[in-house]
Enzyme design. Structure first.
Site, PDB file in Angstrom:
ATOM      1  N   ASP A  64    -105.081 -48.444  15.867  1.00 55.46           N
ATOM      2  CA  ASP A  64    -106.054 -49.505  15.611  1.00 55.46           C
ATOM      3  C   ASP A  64    -105.451 -50.846  16.023  1.00 55.46           C
ATOM      4  OD1 ASP A  64    -107.224 -51.738  13.855  1.00 55.46           O
ATOM      5  OD2 ASP A  64    -108.627 -50.091  13.472  1.00 55.46           O
ATOM      6  N   ASN A  88     -91.915 -44.048  18.378  1.00 58.75           N
ATOM      7  CA  ASN A  88     -91.898 -42.598  18.203  1.00 58.75           C
ATOM      8  C   ASN A  88     -93.241 -42.019  17.780  1.00 58.75           C
ATOM      9  OD1 ASN A  88     -90.629 -39.877  17.181  1.00 58.75           O
ATOM     10  ND2 ASN A  88     -91.545 -40.802  15.358  1.00 58.75           N
ATOM     11  N   SER A 154     -91.587 -36.435  26.237  1.00 58.84           N
ATOM     12  CA  SER A 154     -91.545 -35.010  25.943  1.00 58.84           C
ATOM     13  C   SER A 154     -91.138 -34.253  27.198  1.00 58.84           C
ATOM     14  CB  SER A 154     -92.921 -34.520  25.475  1.00 58.84           C
ATOM     15  OG  SER A 154     -92.992 -33.112  25.463  1.00 58.84           O
ATOM     16  N   TYR A 167    -101.954 -34.000  25.920  1.00 56.44           N
ATOM     17  CA  TYR A 167    -100.616 -34.369  25.460  1.00 56.44           C
ATOM     18  C   TYR A 167     -99.707 -34.732  26.623  1.00 56.44           C
ATOM     19  CZ  TYR A 167     -96.073 -33.976  23.160  1.00 56.44           C
ATOM     20  OH  TYR A 167     -94.810 -34.222  22.694  1.00 56.44           O
ATOM     21  N   LYS A 171     -97.847 -38.451  27.660  1.00 57.21           N
ATOM     22  CA  LYS A 171     -96.408 -38.648  27.777  1.00 57.21           C
ATOM     23  C   LYS A 171     -96.007 -39.112  29.168  1.00 57.21           C
ATOM     24  CE  LYS A 171     -95.355 -37.677  23.547  1.00 57.21           C
ATOM     25  NZ  LYS A 171     -94.862 -38.757  22.649  1.00 57.21           N
TER      26      LYS A 171
END
Length: 269
Positions: A64, A88, A154, A167, A171
């Protein structure tokens, strides 16, 4: 002059569980002041109770923009600078290509991408405010006086993994952002580190319905990340067997990569 390997003022997003929580705990144990950011208050409250003079819990929804701005303004009133910021916070949602919807893309990009950008907006100015010690100090100490920005990517960013369209894309976007920042901030005293963890046992990965080779605990992952941070490495990857395997496959022609990954995914339960 004794200098702790832990930066004095550390900001960690996603600090209520998994890797973020373990990083916060370890830096607190080393004597750092830690700004621990997360949406969940319970684990943050535990850290604050255990380290009342060091831990500064900050409840915030980084997806947000308004809430992130509020948190950034609050942090600016309480610290003069940051020595280290570890961005993170993240999530993972898998995509069903047979029942495609916007939901997993929206959820993942909201926190993994936009949450990283929202964090960067208030972290970077505070990293820039860090003052360097005089150059007459020993080299190993003066190096530690450089600020450091860390992004958690990742291993999925290396290869087109099954069901990871949302995902993996988030990354890859984070990696491009940090590597581009590395170019633009080259003349500033800010070191940039990218982290590519393999599988890590966390509440997030507990939902996975497939094998996680070479999986590490969150504590093991945090130890590897801190070692890379302390050594100012540009890229931190682990565990090495998975790093070697993923990078070996990435060296193959794209057609061979796709064929091999399809074969692996079909044999997975």
């Amino acid at each position: 002059m004794n200098v702790s390997p832990a930066p004095y003022t550390v900001l960690i997003t996603g600090a209520s569980s998994g890797i973020g929580y373990e990083l916060a705990l370890r830096y607190l144990q080393q004597g750092a002041t830690v700004l621990a950011l997360a949406r969940s208050e319970e684990r943050l409250a535990q850290l604050a109770k255990q380290f009342p003079q060091q831990c500064v819990p900050v409840k915030v929804d980084l997806a947000d923009a308004g809430d992130s701005q509020r948190a950034g303004e609050w942090i600016n009133q309480r610290v003069q600078h940051l020595d280290l910021a570890v961005l993170n916070a993240g999530t993972c949602e898998y995509v069903d290509v047979n029942n495609l919807s916007r939901e997993p893309f929206d959820k993942v990009m909201a926190i993994n991408w936009q949450g990283t950008v929202n964090s960067l907006l208030f972290c970077l100015p505070l990293l820039r405010k860090k003052k360097l010690l005089k150059k007459t100090l020993p080299e190993n100490i003066s190096q530690m006086q450089r600020a450091q920005l860390v992004g958690i990517s990742s291993m999925a960013s290396i290869l087109p993994m099954p069901r990871s369209q949302a995902y993996g894309a988030s990354k890859v976007a984070v990696e491009y952002l940090f590597n581009s920042l590395r170019v633009d901030l080259a003349n500033e005293p800010i070191d940039i580190t990218l982290v590519r963890p393999g599988f890590v046992k966390t509440p997030l990965t507990d939902r996975n319905d497939f094998p996680m080779p070479f999986a590490q605990t969150a504590a093991e992952a945090a130890a590897n990340i801190m070692k890379g941070i302390n050594n100012r490495h540009w890229l931190v990857q682990f565990p090495w067997p998975l790093v070697w395997l993923m990078n070996a496959i990435a060296c193959l022609p794209l057609r061979a990569q796709v064929w091999l990954l399809q074969k692996i995914s079909r044999t997975s339960p």
